[in-house]
Motif scaffolding. Structure first.
Motif, PDB file in Angstrom:
ATOM      1  N   LYS A  33       0.852  -1.176   0.000  1.00  0.00           N
ATOM      2  CA  LYS A  33       0.000   0.000   0.000  1.00  0.00           C
ATOM      3  C   LYS A  33       0.890   1.227   0.000  1.00  0.00           C
ATOM      4  O   LYS A  33       2.013   1.198   0.479  1.00  0.00           O
ATOM      5  CB  LYS A  33      -0.891   0.003   1.238  1.00  0.00           C
ATOM      6  CG  LYS A  33      -1.874  -1.135   1.266  1.00  0.00           C
ATOM      7  CD  LYS A  33      -2.703  -1.078   2.521  1.00  0.00           C
ATOM      8  CE  LYS A  33      -3.669  -2.229   2.570  1.00  0.00           C
ATOM      9  NZ  LYS A  33      -4.475  -2.201   3.789  1.00  0.00           N
ATOM     10  N   GLY A  34       0.390   2.318  -0.543  1.00  0.00           N
ATOM     11  CA  GLY A  34       1.205   3.521  -0.556  1.00  0.00           C
ATOM     12  C   GLY A  34       0.463   4.694  -1.161  1.00  0.00           C
ATOM     13  O   GLY A  34      -0.726   4.633  -1.420  1.00  0.00           O
ATOM     14  N   GLY A  35       1.199   5.749  -1.397  1.00  0.00           N
ATOM     15  CA  GLY A  35       0.623   6.957  -1.958  1.00  0.00           C
ATOM     16  C   GLY A  35       0.632   8.072  -0.940  1.00  0.00           C
ATOM     17  O   GLY A  35       0.921   7.877   0.242  1.00  0.00           O
ATOM     18  N   ALA A  36       0.316   9.255  -1.393  1.00  0.00           N
ATOM     19  CA  ALA A  36       0.302  10.422  -0.518  1.00  0.00           C
ATOM     20  C   ALA A  36      -0.954  10.418   0.346  1.00  0.00           C
ATOM     21  O   ALA A  36      -2.027  10.025  -0.101  1.00  0.00           O
ATOM     22  CB  ALA A  36       0.353  11.692  -1.359  1.00  0.00           C
ATOM     23  N   SER A  37      -0.805  10.876   1.577  1.00  0.00           N
ATOM     24  CA  SER A  37      -1.958  10.952   2.469  1.00  0.00           C
ATOM     25  C   SER A  37      -2.819  12.162   2.103  1.00  0.00           C
ATOM     26  O   SER A  37      -2.383  13.086   1.406  1.00  0.00           O
ATOM     27  CB  SER A  37      -1.497  11.076   3.920  1.00  0.00           C
ATOM     28  OG  SER A  37      -0.865  12.324   4.119  1.00  0.00           O
ATOM     29  N   LYS A  38      -4.049  12.166   2.583  1.00  0.00           N
ATOM     30  CA  LYS A  38      -4.980  13.255   2.319  1.00  0.00           C
ATOM     31  C   LYS A  38      -4.416  14.591   2.824  1.00  0.00           C
ATOM     32  O   LYS A  38      -4.488  15.608   2.144  1.00  0.00           O
ATOM     33  CB  LYS A  38      -6.302  12.929   3.014  1.00  0.00           C
ATOM     34  CG  LYS A  38      -7.413  13.883   2.779  1.00  0.00           C
ATOM     35  CD  LYS A  38      -8.667  13.315   3.453  1.00  0.00           C
ATOM     36  CE  LYS A  38      -9.743  14.318   3.592  1.00  0.00           C
ATOM     37  NZ  LYS A  38     -10.922  13.768   4.274  1.00  0.00           N
ATOM     38  N   THR A  39      -3.808  14.573   4.013  1.00  0.00           N
ATOM     39  CA  THR A  39      -3.224  15.780   4.590  1.00  0.00           C
ATOM     40  C   THR A  39      -2.057  16.290   3.756  1.00  0.00           C
ATOM     41  O   THR A  39      -1.943  17.489   3.517  1.00  0.00           O
ATOM     42  CB  THR A  39      -2.737  15.493   6.028  1.00  0.00           C
ATOM     43  OG1 THR A  39      -3.802  14.914   6.770  1.00  0.00           O
ATOM     44  CG2 THR A  39      -2.266  16.757   6.705  1.00  0.00           C
ATOM     45  N   LYS A  40      -1.206  15.386   3.295  1.00  0.00           N
ATOM     46  CA  LYS A  40      -0.049  15.781   2.497  1.00  0.00           C
ATOM     47  C   LYS A  40      -0.482  16.415   1.171  1.00  0.00           C
ATOM     48  O   LYS A  40       0.100  17.398   0.722  1.00  0.00           O
ATOM     49  CB  LYS A  40       0.844  14.576   2.239  1.00  0.00           C
ATOM     50  CG  LYS A  40       2.144  14.913   1.572  1.00  0.00           C
ATOM     51  CD  LYS A  40       3.038  13.696   1.490  1.00  0.00           C
ATOM     52  CE  LYS A  40       4.376  14.069   0.887  1.00  0.00           C
ATOM     53  NZ  LYS A  40       5.271  12.929   0.825  1.00  0.00           N
ATOM     54  N   ILE A  41      -1.516  15.861   0.551  1.00  0.00           N
ATOM     55  CA  ILE A  41      -2.004  16.415  -0.713  1.00  0.00           C
ATOM     56  C   ILE A  41      -2.541  17.830  -0.505  1.00  0.00           C
ATOM     57  O   ILE A  41      -2.307  18.728  -1.302  1.00  0.00           O
ATOM     58  CB  ILE A  41      -3.090  15.503  -1.329  1.00  0.00           C
ATOM     59  CG1 ILE A  41      -2.451  14.196  -1.807  1.00  0.00           C
ATOM     60  CG2 ILE A  41      -3.791  16.188  -2.485  1.00  0.00           C
ATOM     61  CD1 ILE A  41      -3.443  13.158  -2.267  1.00  0.00           C
ATOM     62  N   LYS A  42      -3.243  18.049   0.589  1.00  0.00           N
ATOM     63  CA  LYS A  42      -3.822  19.374   0.849  1.00  0.00           C
ATOM     64  C   LYS A  42      -2.777  20.421   1.228  1.00  0.00           C
ATOM     65  O   LYS A  42      -2.955  21.593   0.949  1.00  0.00           O
ATOM     66  CB  LYS A  42      -4.869  19.280   1.949  1.00  0.00           C
ATOM     67  CG  LYS A  42      -6.106  18.549   1.503  1.00  0.00           C
ATOM     68  CD  LYS A  42      -7.274  18.952   2.343  1.00  0.00           C
ATOM     69  CE  LYS A  42      -8.538  18.354   1.818  1.00  0.00           C
ATOM     70  NZ  LYS A  42      -9.200  19.175   0.854  1.00  0.00           N
TER      71      LYS A  42
END
Length: 54
Positions: A33-42
């Protein structure tokens, strides 16, 4: 990407791994699993384009 042998088949997720079957293959495929978190994207200026498309 890892692939599982026929003796040990499952689909779903365990901890940080996801197992799934593709429509074009008989094998079960494992991925982390991976990817940017919701907080990081915002908050990240480098991800503004992704934030606009959400």
């Amino acid at each position: 990407m890892a692939q599982m042998t026929p003796g040990f088949m499952f689909t779903g997720s365990i901890s940080n791994l996801s197992a799934y079957k593709r429509w074009d293959s008989d094998k079960v495929i494992l991925r982390t699993k991976g990817g940017a978190s919701k907080t990081k994207i915002k908050q990240s200026p480098a991800l503004r384009k992704q934030e606009r498309s959400m």
